[in-house]
Design a protein around this motif. Structure first.
Motif, PDB file in Angstrom:
ATOM      1  N   CYS A 151      -2.032  16.858   7.494  1.00 28.93           N
ATOM      2  CA  CYS A 151      -2.352  17.826   6.436  1.00 28.93           C
ATOM      3  C   CYS A 151      -3.646  18.548   6.819  1.00 28.93           C
ATOM      4  CB  CYS A 151      -2.507  17.080   5.114  1.00 28.93           C
ATOM      5  SG  CYS A 151      -3.289  18.040   3.828  1.00 28.93           S
ATOM      6  N   VAL A 152      -3.577  19.874   6.938  1.00 29.47           N
ATOM      7  CA  VAL A 152      -4.755  20.639   7.373  1.00 29.47           C
ATOM      8  C   VAL A 152      -5.433  21.376   6.224  1.00 29.47           C
ATOM      9  CG1 VAL A 152      -4.024  20.905   9.781  1.00 29.47           C
ATOM     10  CG2 VAL A 152      -3.245  22.563   8.071  1.00 29.47           C
ATOM     11  N   ALA A 153      -4.716  21.527   5.108  1.00 28.44           N
ATOM     12  CA  ALA A 153      -5.272  22.180   3.915  1.00 28.44           C
ATOM     13  C   ALA A 153      -4.396  21.796   2.725  1.00 28.44           C
ATOM     14  CB  ALA A 153      -5.281  23.695   4.098  1.00 28.44           C
ATOM     15  N   GLY A 192      -0.940  27.615  -6.002  1.00 25.53           N
ATOM     16  CA  GLY A 192      -0.572  28.798  -5.210  1.00 25.53           C
ATOM     17  C   GLY A 192      -1.646  29.276  -4.243  1.00 25.53           C
ATOM     18  N   LYS A 193      -2.865  28.700  -4.334  1.00 23.42           N
ATOM     19  CA  LYS A 193      -3.950  29.148  -3.446  1.00 23.42           C
ATOM     20  C   LYS A 193      -4.261  28.072  -2.408  1.00 23.42           C
ATOM     21  CE  LYS A 193      -6.626  32.218  -6.404  1.00 23.42           C
ATOM     22  NZ  LYS A 193      -7.117  31.871  -7.737  1.00 23.42           N
ATOM     23  N   VAL A 194      -4.526  28.490  -1.174  1.00 27.44           N
ATOM     24  CA  VAL A 194      -4.856  27.518  -0.119  1.00 27.44           C
ATOM     25  C   VAL A 194      -6.336  27.135  -0.243  1.00 27.44           C
ATOM     26  CG1 VAL A 194      -5.006  27.138   2.379  1.00 27.44           C
ATOM     27  CG2 VAL A 194      -3.052  28.367   1.420  1.00 27.44           C
ATOM     28  N   THR A 195      -6.604  25.833  -0.194  1.00 29.86           N
ATOM     29  CA  THR A 195      -7.996  25.365  -0.265  1.00 29.86           C
ATOM     30  C   THR A 195      -8.206  24.277   0.794  1.00 29.86           C
ATOM     31  OG1 THR A 195      -9.593  24.157  -1.629  1.00 29.86           O
ATOM     32  CG2 THR A 195      -7.302  23.823  -2.181  1.00 29.86           C
ATOM     33  N   ARG A 213       0.843  -1.202   0.000  1.00 27.70           N
ATOM     34  CA  ARG A 213       0.000   0.000   0.000  1.00 27.70           C
ATOM     35  C   ARG A 213       0.872   1.243   0.000  1.00 27.70           C
ATOM     36  NH1 ARG A 213      -3.453  -2.622   4.767  1.00 27.70           N
ATOM     37  NH2 ARG A 213      -4.739  -4.013   3.527  1.00 27.70           N
ATOM     38  N   ARG A 214       0.390   2.279  -0.663  1.00 25.18           N
ATOM     39  CA  ARG A 214       1.066   3.579  -0.631  1.00 25.18           C
ATOM     40  C   ARG A 214       0.736   4.203   0.733  1.00 25.18           C
ATOM     41  NH1 ARG A 214      -2.017   5.831  -5.696  1.00 25.18           N
ATOM     42  NH2 ARG A 214      -0.750   7.707  -5.417  1.00 25.18           N
ATOM     43  N   CYS A 215       1.715   4.817   1.373  1.00 23.40           N
ATOM     44  CA  CYS A 215       1.501   5.327   2.733  1.00 23.40           C
ATOM     45  C   CYS A 215       1.808   6.815   2.833  1.00 23.40           C
ATOM     46  CB  CYS A 215       2.403   4.586   3.723  1.00 23.40           C
ATOM     47  SG  CYS A 215       2.068   2.826   3.801  1.00 23.40           S
ATOM     48  N   GLY A 216       1.103   7.503   3.715  1.00 19.35           N
ATOM     49  CA  GLY A 216       1.351   8.931   3.909  1.00 19.35           C
ATOM     50  C   GLY A 216       0.733   9.431   5.199  1.00 19.35           C
ATOM     51  N   TRP A 217       0.851  10.740   5.444  1.00 23.04           N
ATOM     52  CA  TRP A 217       0.330  11.342   6.673  1.00 23.04           C
ATOM     53  C   TRP A 217      -1.188  11.446   6.651  1.00 23.04           C
ATOM     54  CZ3 TRP A 217       3.862  10.912  10.044  1.00 23.04           C
ATOM     55  CH2 TRP A 217       5.192  11.243   9.814  1.00 23.04           C
ATOM     56  N   PHE A 218      -1.758  11.685   7.804  1.00 22.61           N
ATOM     57  CA  PHE A 218      -3.213  11.871   7.947  1.00 22.61           C
ATOM     58  C   PHE A 218      -3.628  13.117   7.161  1.00 22.61           C
ATOM     59  CE2 PHE A 218      -7.113  13.312   9.915  1.00 22.61           C
ATOM     60  CZ  PHE A 218      -7.797  12.127  10.149  1.00 22.61           C
ATOM     61  N   ASP A 219      -4.732  13.012   6.445  1.00 25.10           N
ATOM     62  CA  ASP A 219      -5.208  14.103   5.605  1.00 25.10           C
ATOM     63  C   ASP A 219      -6.559  14.596   6.151  1.00 25.10           C
ATOM     64  OD1 ASP A 219      -6.275  15.716   3.624  1.00 25.10           O
ATOM     65  OD2 ASP A 219      -5.385  14.541   1.994  1.00 25.10           O
ATOM     66  N   ALA A 220      -6.530  15.743   6.830  1.00 23.70           N
ATOM     67  CA  ALA A 220      -7.767  16.249   7.441  1.00 23.70           C
ATOM     68  C   ALA A 220      -8.715  16.852   6.408  1.00 23.70           C
ATOM     69  CB  ALA A 220      -7.431  17.279   8.517  1.00 23.70           C
ATOM     70  N   VAL A 221      -8.198  17.193   5.216  1.00 24.04           N
ATOM     71  CA  VAL A 221      -9.099  17.691   4.155  1.00 24.04           C
ATOM     72  C   VAL A 221     -10.013  16.541   3.741  1.00 24.04           C
ATOM     73  CG1 VAL A 221      -9.236  18.739   1.866  1.00 24.04           C
ATOM     74  CG2 VAL A 221      -7.319  19.311   3.371  1.00 24.04           C
ATOM     75  N   VAL A 222      -9.395  15.382   3.536  1.00 20.53           N
ATOM     76  CA  VAL A 222     -10.156  14.184   3.158  1.00 20.53           C
ATOM     77  C   VAL A 222     -11.123  13.789   4.274  1.00 20.53           C
ATOM     78  CG1 VAL A 222      -9.861  11.673   2.923  1.00 20.53           C
ATOM     79  CG2 VAL A 222      -8.576  13.211   1.449  1.00 20.53           C
ATOM     80  N   SER A 223     -10.654  13.825   5.518  1.00 22.67           N
ATOM     81  CA  SER A 223     -11.520  13.344   6.601  1.00 22.67           C
ATOM     82  C   SER A 223     -12.703  14.284   6.842  1.00 22.67           C
ATOM     83  CB  SER A 223     -10.725  13.078   7.874  1.00 22.67           C
ATOM     84  OG  SER A 223     -10.125  14.239   8.318  1.00 22.67           O
TER      85      SER A 223
END
Ligand code: IMP
Length: 423
Positions: free
Chosen positions: A343-345, A350-353, A304-314
């Motif tokens: 990950c919070v955003a 160039g734009k934060v979403t 599996r590909r692994c990475g940090w927790f993504d709060a945008v997804v959650s």
């Protein structure tokens, strides 16, 4: 417990099998509502490990009724094999498993088409499990599928099957693949039909009756929110509604009868197959998560590909599923890390979403905006109460719940039943 839907809140493999297993104790009925044997739910009971693909996880508890709902696509050969395997391990499978007569069937030609389509896509392949799931759902929607109920009328079944095999063989020949034999498939499926007959019933009527009688029903989602055909990272998704709404369409239980939705998420993120994954780690950190978390597919064995927790997804997951509660799994995998990122955003061009973009290429371009936390660097595996967790682990979990916007209800610190904290 009431009527509860349990879904994966990320890209699948969140550890739903384990959470379902611990919740099953309070349930009377466990129901699968979508997907097929592309799923692989791993459950550890004592020293025994079970990987379930089509059969609901409630089968491992005596006295629970298990239902494969109308929204599932059933490969009958795989189902029979799973039943035989469970029985060989002394798990009773008789009156405690029922299959909807309206569920669609998966055939060898679906697997063939799955492979041909993946090959044709080349670099843009989805990385499917090659279980024929996409083509089976495509037939359902195109109104050319065969259903479980068809197994009960052999003559009609054979006539429909002959047409389907002829049609698929034309495609197979065009792509240089070996044609399939109608006779072989027909013989095999009719033999399986005789064995599966006692399991086939009108589960819609039965489930609604059980629900009205006050039975506790647990809906077991497969895959995860970001693999949902409508809400996921299309086209890198599976072919069903993996989200909570799928539980109604896939079983015939009306929406207002659902009391609670629980989302399962790992304390980090994984994904199998292709497609965007903003917080993926391509370095040693990613390999470490894979090794410590034993992140290899339960169905295909793929890493599996692994990475940090993504709060945008959650957060997105909380919204589309209406998650009431969160179950965070595999916290123990992070035990040794000095620093942990969340990950919070996203930064997109160039734009934060803080939303998940619809365009898959835009999602590929998203760069995570991280918040960093100190690791707790102590074992969480022995904790049985939230208060027994290290302070920094508690802070991490509370931050995940706060960023996500749902109530933290369960924390899993290991694969075994007892390695579970209820809040
Ligand atoms: P399919 O469901 O076999 O068509 O595969 C479509 C995508 O969903 C691929 O990226 C698969 O890796 C992924 N997928 C399907 N089932 C699961 C699962 O149970 N866990 C994780 N990923 C899955």
């Amino acid at each position: 417990m009431a009527t509860t839907v349990l879904v994966g809140a990320q890209w699948g493999d969140e550890g739903k099998g384990k959470i379902i297993d611990v919740l099953t104790e309070q349930a009377d009925v466990v129901v699968r509502y979508q997907g097929g044997n592309n799923a692989g739910h791993t459950v550890e009971v004592g020293t025994e490990k079970y990987v379930l693909h089509l059969v609901p996880s409630g089968i491992l508890y005596p006295g629970k009724l298990n239902i494969i709902g109308n929204g599932v696509v059933v490969d009958p050969a795989a189902l029979l094999e799973e039943i035989n395997h469970l029985q060989s391990r002394r798990i009773a499978v008789n009156g405690n498993l029922l299959v909807s007569n309206r569920a669609h069937l998966v055939f060898p030609y679906h697997r063939l088409l799955d492979s041909i389509r993946e090959e044709q896509k080349g670099k843009r392949k989805i990385g499917t499990t090659k279980r024929g799931i996409g083509p089976a759902y495509a037939d359902k929607v195109a109104r050319t599928g065969l259903r479980v109920v068809d197994l009960l009328t052999p003559e009609k079944f054979s006539e429909k099957l002959r047409r389907k095999v002829r049609e698929t063989n034309e495609i197979a020949r065009a792509f240089g693949a070996r044609p399939l034999s109608f006779k072989t498939i027909n013989g095999e499926y009719l033999a399986i039909a005789r064995k599966l007959k006692p399991f086939i019933t009108d589960t819609i009527k039965l489930l609604n009756r059980l629900e009205r009688d006050g039975k506790q029903i647990l809906f077991e989602g497969a895959q995860g929110t970001m693999l949902d055909i409508d809400f996921g990272t299309y086209p890198f998704v599976t072919s069903s509604n993996t989200t909570a709404g799928g539980a109604c369409a896939g079983t015939g239980i009306p929406p207002h009868r659902i009391d609670k939705v629980i989302g399962v998420m790992k304390a980090y993120t994984t994904r199998v197959g292709e497609g965007p994954f903003p917080t993926e780690l391509h370095d040693d950190q990613g390999s470490q998560l894979r090794e410590t978390g034993r992140e290899f597919g339960a169905t295909t064995g793929r890493p599996r590909r692994c990475g940090w927790f993504d709060a945008v997804v959650s957060r997105y997951s909380v919204m589309v599923n209406g998650l009431d509660e969160l179950a965070v799994t595999k916290l123990d995998v992070l035990d040794t890390l000095p620093k942990i990122k969340v990950c919070v955003a996203y930064k997109l061009d160039g734009k934060v979403t803080d939303t998940v973009p619809a365009d898959v290429d835009a999602m590929q371009r998203c760069v995570p905006v991280y918040q960093e936390f100190d690791g707790w660097q102590a074992s969480t595996k022995e904790a049985r109460e939230f208060s027994e967790l290290p302070k920094k682990a508690r802070a991490y979990l509370q931050k995940l719940a706060q960023l996500t916007g749902a109530k933290l209800a369960i924390v899993s610190v290991g694969a075994r039943r007892e390695e579970t904290i209820f809040l």
